[in-house]
Scaffold this motif. Sequence first.
Motif, mmCIF file in Angstrom:
data_model
loop_
_atom_site.group_PDB
_atom_site.id
_atom_site.type_symbol
_atom_site.label_atom_id
_atom_site.label_comp_id
_atom_site.label_asym_id
_atom_site.label_seq_id
_atom_site.Cartn_x
_atom_site.Cartn_y
_atom_site.Cartn_z
ATOM 1 N N TYR A 126 0.954 -1.322 -0.029
ATOM 2 C CA TYR A 126 0.161 0.067 -0.040
ATOM 3 C C TYR A 126 0.871 1.273 -0.075
ATOM 4 O O TYR A 126 1.903 1.345 0.758
ATOM 5 C CB TYR A 126 -0.749 0.255 1.231
ATOM 6 C CG TYR A 126 -2.196 -0.761 0.825
ATOM 7 C CD1 TYR A 126 -3.421 -0.415 0.523
ATOM 8 C CD2 TYR A 126 -1.943 -2.219 1.551
ATOM 9 C CE1 TYR A 126 -4.405 -1.159 0.462
ATOM 10 C CE2 TYR A 126 -3.157 -3.029 1.310
ATOM 11 C CZ TYR A 126 -4.412 -2.470 0.596
ATOM 12 O OH TYR A 126 -5.354 -3.434 0.475
ATOM 13 N N GLY A 127 0.625 2.281 -0.881
ATOM 14 C CA GLY A 127 1.155 3.489 -0.778
ATOM 15 C C GLY A 127 0.164 4.474 -0.611
ATOM 16 O O GLY A 127 -0.914 4.414 -0.214
ATOM 17 N N GLY A 128 0.579 5.719 -0.684
ATOM 18 C CA GLY A 128 -0.376 7.111 -0.614
ATOM 19 C C GLY A 128 -0.703 7.606 0.505
ATOM 20 O O GLY A 128 -1.665 8.223 0.912
ATOM 21 N N PHE A 129 0.073 7.511 1.325
ATOM 22 C CA PHE A 129 0.182 8.155 2.846
ATOM 23 C C PHE A 129 0.514 9.611 2.835
ATOM 24 O O PHE A 129 1.513 9.905 3.496
ATOM 25 C CB PHE A 129 0.683 7.397 4.024
ATOM 26 C CG PHE A 129 -0.094 5.986 4.014
ATOM 27 C CD1 PHE A 129 -1.196 6.031 4.793
ATOM 28 C CD2 PHE A 129 0.343 4.705 3.342
ATOM 29 C CE1 PHE A 129 -1.967 5.036 5.012
ATOM 30 C CE2 PHE A 129 -0.486 3.770 3.603
ATOM 31 C CZ PHE A 129 -1.636 3.560 4.358
ATOM 32 N N SER A 130 -0.137 10.471 2.194
ATOM 33 C CA SER A 130 0.056 11.825 2.127
ATOM 34 C C SER A 130 -0.405 12.299 3.626
ATOM 35 O O SER A 130 -1.234 11.666 4.453
ATOM 36 C CB SER A 130 -1.014 12.673 1.296
ATOM 37 O OG SER A 130 -2.164 12.307 1.701
ATOM 38 N N VAL A 131 -0.045 13.635 4.127
ATOM 39 C CA VAL A 131 -0.366 14.027 5.336
ATOM 40 C C VAL A 131 -1.925 13.987 5.516
ATOM 41 O O VAL A 131 -2.366 13.739 6.568
ATOM 42 C CB VAL A 131 0.137 15.472 5.770
ATOM 43 C CG1 VAL A 131 -0.192 15.989 7.005
ATOM 44 C CG2 VAL A 131 1.605 15.397 5.675
ATOM 45 N N GLU A 132 -2.555 14.496 4.534
ATOM 46 C CA GLU A 132 -3.944 14.562 4.394
ATOM 47 C C GLU A 132 -4.493 13.062 4.765
ATOM 48 O O GLU A 132 -5.446 12.768 5.610
ATOM 49 C CB GLU A 132 -4.695 15.034 3.335
ATOM 50 C CG GLU A 132 -4.329 16.494 2.925
ATOM 51 C CD GLU A 132 -2.970 16.862 2.391
ATOM 52 O OE1 GLU A 132 -1.967 15.963 2.399
ATOM 53 O OE2 GLU A 132 -2.802 17.921 1.699
ATOM 54 N N ALA A 133 -3.883 12.198 4.204
ATOM 55 C CA ALA A 133 -4.529 10.749 4.353
ATOM 56 C C ALA A 133 -4.175 10.089 5.627
ATOM 57 O O ALA A 133 -5.056 9.382 6.227
ATOM 58 C CB ALA A 133 -3.825 9.720 3.264
ATOM 59 N N ILE A 134 -2.995 10.515 6.270
ATOM 60 C CA ILE A 134 -2.673 9.821 7.506
ATOM 61 C C ILE A 134 -3.604 10.683 8.626
ATOM 62 O O ILE A 134 -4.151 9.954 9.382
ATOM 63 C CB ILE A 134 -1.153 10.468 7.952
ATOM 64 C CG1 ILE A 134 -0.279 9.579 7.039
ATOM 65 C CG2 ILE A 134 -0.861 10.101 9.386
ATOM 66 C CD1 ILE A 134 1.121 10.003 7.239
ATOM 67 N N LEU A 135 -3.763 11.992 8.439
ATOM 68 C CA LEU A 135 -4.742 12.688 9.415
ATOM 69 C C LEU A 135 -6.175 11.939 9.320
ATOM 70 O O LEU A 135 -6.758 11.717 10.196
ATOM 71 C CB LEU A 135 -4.864 14.139 9.148
ATOM 72 C CG LEU A 135 -3.486 14.903 9.546
ATOM 73 C CD1 LEU A 135 -3.670 16.341 9.214
ATOM 74 C CD2 LEU A 135 -3.150 14.637 11.049
ATOM 75 N N GLU A 136 -6.581 11.862 7.903
ATOM 76 C CA GLU A 136 -8.059 11.101 7.661
ATOM 77 C C GLU A 136 -8.006 9.579 8.462
ATOM 78 O O GLU A 136 -9.000 9.322 8.943
ATOM 79 C CB GLU A 136 -8.386 11.037 6.245
ATOM 80 C CG GLU A 136 -9.607 10.895 6.052
ATOM 81 C CD GLU A 136 -10.106 10.683 4.420
ATOM 82 O OE1 GLU A 136 -9.465 11.526 3.482
ATOM 83 O OE2 GLU A 136 -10.731 10.035 4.091
ATOM 84 N N ALA A 137 -6.874 9.045 8.298
ATOM 85 C CA ALA A 137 -6.694 7.570 8.769
ATOM 86 C C ALA A 137 -7.177 7.585 10.333
ATOM 87 O O ALA A 137 -7.482 6.927 11.014
ATOM 88 C CB ALA A 137 -5.447 6.807 8.657
ATOM 89 N N LEU A 138 -6.467 8.941 11.179
ATOM 90 C CA LEU A 138 -6.449 9.090 12.332
ATOM 91 C C LEU A 138 -7.874 9.706 12.750
ATOM 92 O O LEU A 138 -8.349 9.851 13.960
ATOM 93 C CB LEU A 138 -5.536 10.152 12.909
ATOM 94 C CG LEU A 138 -4.020 9.366 12.533
ATOM 95 C CD1 LEU A 138 -3.007 10.450 12.745
ATOM 96 C CD2 LEU A 138 -3.786 8.495 13.613
ATOM 97 N N GLY A 139 -9.030 9.930 11.913
ATOM 98 C CA GLY A 139 -10.097 10.515 12.164
ATOM 99 C C GLY A 139 -10.030 12.065 12.176
ATOM 100 O O GLY A 139 -10.840 12.820 12.688
ATOM 101 N N GLY A 140 -8.997 12.771 11.274
ATOM 102 C CA GLY A 140 -9.231 14.135 11.091
ATOM 103 C C GLY A 140 -8.177 14.914 11.895
ATOM 104 O O GLY A 140 -7.966 16.375 11.553
#
Length: 628
Positions: free
Chosen positions: A410-424
Amino acid sequence: MSQFKKDFSKLTTTKDGQLLLEKAAHDQVETVWERFEAQQPHCGFCEMGLSCRICAMGPCRIDPFGEGPSRGACGADADIIVARNLGRMVAAGAAAHSDHGRDLVEVLAKVAQGKAPGYKIGSPEKLRTLAGVYGLEIEGKSDTELAADLAHAMEEEYGTRQERLTMVNRAPDPRLELWEKLGVMPRGVDRETSEMMHRTHMGVDNDWVRLCLHGVRNALSDGWGGSLIATEVSDILFGVPKPTKSQVNLGVLKEDQVNIIVHGHNPVVSETITLAASDPDLLALAEQKGAKGINLVGLCCTGNELLMRHGIPMAGNHLMSELTLVTGAVEMMIVDYQCIMPSLGSVATCYHTKMISTSDKAGFPQMEHREFHPEIALDLARELVKEAVENYELRNPDKVYLPVEPVEMYGGFSVEAILEALGGTPTPLIEAIKAGKIRGAVGVVGCNNPKIKHDLGHVELTKRLIENDILVLDTGCAAVANAKAGLKLPEAAELAGPGLKEICQALGIPPVLHVGSCVDNSRILVLAGALADALGVDISALPLAGAAPEWYSEKAVSIGVYFVASGVYTVLGVMPPITGSMNVVGLLTKGLDDVIGATFDVEPDPDKAALLIRAHIEKKRKELGLDA
Ligand code: SF4
Ligand code: MSK
């Protein structure tokens, strides 16, 4: 060639690398490892940074044993020569990243003018966010109007009229105050590189401490300037990466399809090739030629850009670039710039592969030059893909060797994606760090270098870190190495310590997050800044570290310096050419701590490097009172 050692497991940890090295020997293809071997022993003066060829009174060398000359013809001593050489490495690295950023800004400007038919605004949200960073008037503006304004504001960042870069304001306040106090606040992206070249001319800055401090300012103009612009504008044009499934290693090449490889760094070319590779007419042509499809794959960082945004599979990292051609299964390799070995054209002559260079600033022997400009990019991309399809007929099946199955990732962990995975918000990550479930986080970045067994440094260090509950964010060739080792799957949480495993399993993420290409190290800076702001501390107070276990390029020198200058302790696996000056070594490995709150260490053994990093992280936790 015949004397070259045949135990390829000494050169690379990877199965595909070992098997393709065997085939290269069989096909009489010379590789980087043989040329590296032929260069031994390396010049001791150069290794220590003690040779100078900056002017025509030289070249000069300083005798490290004190028996020969202690000064060059101009009077420069070891400290000056080492600091000047290091400064020029930073300048070259910063220039490479930042010029890449400028190319993207120019495409953004052309999109705004309607002169770049192959491109569009992929993320209007990010466009608006960035317009906000630059304080632009947003209300009532269309995307293209805003793109024109933003491109103009970013072009200004390169010039010399400002006192500080606008992008730098995204760093935490205590860092900004420190940079201001030290006089290392970057003023203009081009200005700092240009000033480094000026300062290191004979007879200008002969104070090694000031030269090193300007190296800090120059690197900051890259990390918080040119690289950050490259990342953000790529997101605006091509979309903000989201977690995406993909595959990695030479097994991503397909025996029954037209294989096209994009190699280099700049997504401006590779994004249009991606569009052309799914063109129905070209797919029909591929079928007519007997192929089951058109298989686009990436190499190095342009590959990382496509992997992050579209899940395009990744053939390999830096040391695999020649070996991808040795598979005999590549119809066309299209390159842009950076990390493209000049040997590639000659390797390709042993097979049917067409080699295409595309950038006005990057020419290569034995490649056909087809220059990309935004106005014609899509048409040219279609032409090239068509030629690749037509070349499929010339493939010699007897020469094809694809001996491995691809590894899922899996790739694609932008800062936005990391924060989204964390619930925002970063709060869950901070809570996990506070609770000690995650001890800290480390950016494992950088290249391959034949001085280190291929991929060993990246993978072993990463394994030691996750085993000890340290989250790893990686980029560039390090990310490809870790993906090949299977560390970018949610199941790899099983290899993590109990705390990190629990968090990864709860979020469904791997313990090693692919953050992107080399310029995307700026994403790590932005995330570190967000964590520091959320905790109300400086970045240097956080349990964070950086590592470049197998670095080779001048860009990596700039990255290392801007990590440290941003307050992130960084361990290098390869010694830079500075040991001729114990003053410079002392400043970088100890003295900077008092000045900037972080230092470098050098440790080629990944197990020992992990111990250094763990000790640093535990020290920072203690200072923050986290384990009281
Ligand atoms: Fe020699 Fe000084 Fe010229 Fe360097 S700048 S080559 S040390 S004379
Ligand atoms: S491609 S700079 S070898 S990471 Fe970015 Fe890899 Fe290093 Fe090039």
